[in-house]
Design an enzyme around this catalytic site. Structure first.
Site, PDB file in Angstrom:
ATOM      1  CG  HIS A  47       2.941  10.652 -11.435  1.00 41.47           C
ATOM      2  ND1 HIS A  47       2.029   9.895 -10.757  1.00 41.47           N
ATOM      3  CD2 HIS A  47       2.279  11.743 -11.898  1.00 41.47           C
ATOM      4  CE1 HIS A  47       0.858  10.505 -10.786  1.00 41.47           C
ATOM      5  NE2 HIS A  47       0.977  11.628 -11.482  1.00 41.47           N
ATOM      6  CG  ASP A 106      -2.437   6.025  -9.751  1.00 39.06           C
ATOM      7  OD1 ASP A 106      -2.001   5.810  -8.608  1.00 39.06           O
ATOM      8  OD2 ASP A 106      -1.937   6.873 -10.503  1.00 39.06           O
ATOM      9  CB  SER A 107      -3.855   8.867  -6.419  1.00 39.54           C
ATOM     10  OG  SER A 107      -2.616   8.919  -7.080  1.00 39.54           O
ATOM     11  CB  CYS A 146      -2.035   4.078  -6.186  1.00 40.58           C
ATOM     12  SG  CYS A 146      -1.493   5.398  -5.111  1.00 40.58           S
ATOM     13  CB  CYS A 163       5.965   7.238  -7.448  1.00 38.93           C
ATOM     14  SG  CYS A 163       4.692   8.452  -7.824  1.00 38.93           S
ATOM     15  CD  GLU A 214      -0.706  14.722 -11.758  1.00 38.69           C
ATOM     16  OE1 GLU A 214      -1.571  15.519 -11.416  1.00 38.69           O
ATOM     17  OE2 GLU A 214      -0.882  13.494 -11.868  1.00 38.69           O
TER      18      GLU A 214
HETATM   19  N1  DGL Z   1      -0.080   7.313  -7.609  1.00 36.76           N
HETATM   20  C1  DGL Z   1       0.783   7.708  -6.558  1.00 36.76           C
HETATM   21  C2  DGL Z   1       1.804   6.603  -6.262  1.00 36.76           C
HETATM   22  O1  DGL Z   1       2.091   5.763  -7.085  1.00 36.76           O
HETATM   23  C3  DGL Z   1       1.499   8.993  -6.891  1.00 36.76           C
HETATM   24  C4  DGL Z   1       0.662  10.222  -6.886  1.00 36.76           C
HETATM   25  C5  DGL Z   1       0.021  10.571  -5.552  1.00 36.76           C
HETATM   26  O2  DGL Z   1       0.695  11.086  -4.637  1.00 36.76           O
HETATM   27  O3  DGL Z   1      -1.164  10.333  -5.441  1.00 36.76           O
HETATM   28  O4  DGL Z   1       2.322   6.572  -5.183  1.00 36.76           O
END
Ligand code: DGL
Length: 268
Positions: free
Chosen positions: A188, A12-13, A75, A186, A154
């Site tokens: 999060h 993931d990011s 992600c 997403c 976050e």
């Molecule tokens: N992990 C990203 C997603 O699921 C969210 C956070 C980001 O913008 O990197 O889209």
């Protein structure tokens, strides 16, 4: 190393993909998991398509070096923009989060009115819309980017007046559209599930595709006779690699995961 004892790669990011790891650990506790969080370059949701494809490619190559047997792109932003482009270059199975989420929303909806929330890049890609329409051409879809949700999570702000009021603003058009199913597009957003549910009302099904993804991983491993058998589960079979700030990742990650993260490494 036998092919079954190789790990499942997840990236993931940042820290959000641990919501997928949590589900994987519930149904595949004996599997080794190699998690890569690109904490130096998060967020992806505000970046260009080209940058997201490049980062995704690099992340996949990193996980391949760790000798994984399957990769989950946890992600949503990478899954929507980069997976279709990079998938053909690799032989091992690479799973994204878009199709499992789309499938689940189509099973869940009764009035065929489906909402999608995600980062700006995910929403602009229209990847969820495409998959949902293939599965259910009569679906009526509305989507909305919610760029403030990621920083709120976050910061550990998972409830309270400010979060509720931000959610009210973002979700108003979806409520007016009378969706009965809402995709949390997403990584999060499941952490804001309680607030989102309150705002949308009890009758709306929230789709967090992590469970579906974990099931899909299990099926693929079963089909390929790649399941790790007879090994004890534990904290020691989760390995996390991050590109920046391992301490913050550990603190926040343990909240996402609900367990301790013992093995964490910083990579450049
Ligand atoms: N992990 C990203 C997603 O699921 C969210 C956070 C980001 O913008 O990197 O889209």
């Amino acid at each position: 190393m036998s092919s079954n004892s190789r790990g499942i790669g997840v990236f993931d990011s940042g820290v959000g993909g641990l919501t997928v790891v949590k589900e994987l650990r519930k149904i595949l506790p004996q599997e080794k998991i190699v998690y890569f969080g690109d904490t130096a370059r998060v967020p992806y949701g505000t970046k260009s398509k080209e940058a997201i494809i490049r980062f995704t490619m690099e992340n996949v190559l990193f996980l391949l070096k760790q000798n994984v047997k399957l990769i989950v792109i946890a992600c949503n932003t990478s899954s929507s923009l980069a997976l279709p482009v990079i998938k053909k270059h690799f032989r091992i199975p690479i799973i994204g989060v878009i199709l499992p989420g789309a499938k689940e929303s189509v099973y869940a909806t009764r009035n065929k009115r489906i909402g999608i929330i995600g980062t700006r890049a995910t929403i602009a890609s229209r990847a969820y819309e495409e998959e949902i329409t293939k599965l259910e051409p009569r679906a009526k879809i509305i989507s909305q980017s919610c760029p403030l949700f990621v920083p709120l999570v976050e910061e550990g702000w998972l409830g309270g007046d400010i979060v509720s009021s931000v959610a009210e603003q973002y979700l108003k058009p979806l409520k007016n559209f009378r969706v009965d199913t809402l995709i949390l597009g997403c990584t999060h957003y499941p952490l804001l599930g309680k607030v989102i549910q309150e705002v949308m009302g009890k009758g709306v099904s929230l789709i967090d595709s992590s469970k579906q993804i974990a099931m899909e991983v299990k099926e693929i491993l079963e089909e390929g006779s790649l399941l790790q058998k007879g090994k004890k589960a534990g904290e020691n079979n989760l390995y996390c690699y991050v590109t920046d700030k391992p301490k913050i990742f550990k603190e926040l990650g343990e909240k996402f995961l609900g367990e301790r993260i013992k093995n964490i490494y910083e990579v450049k």
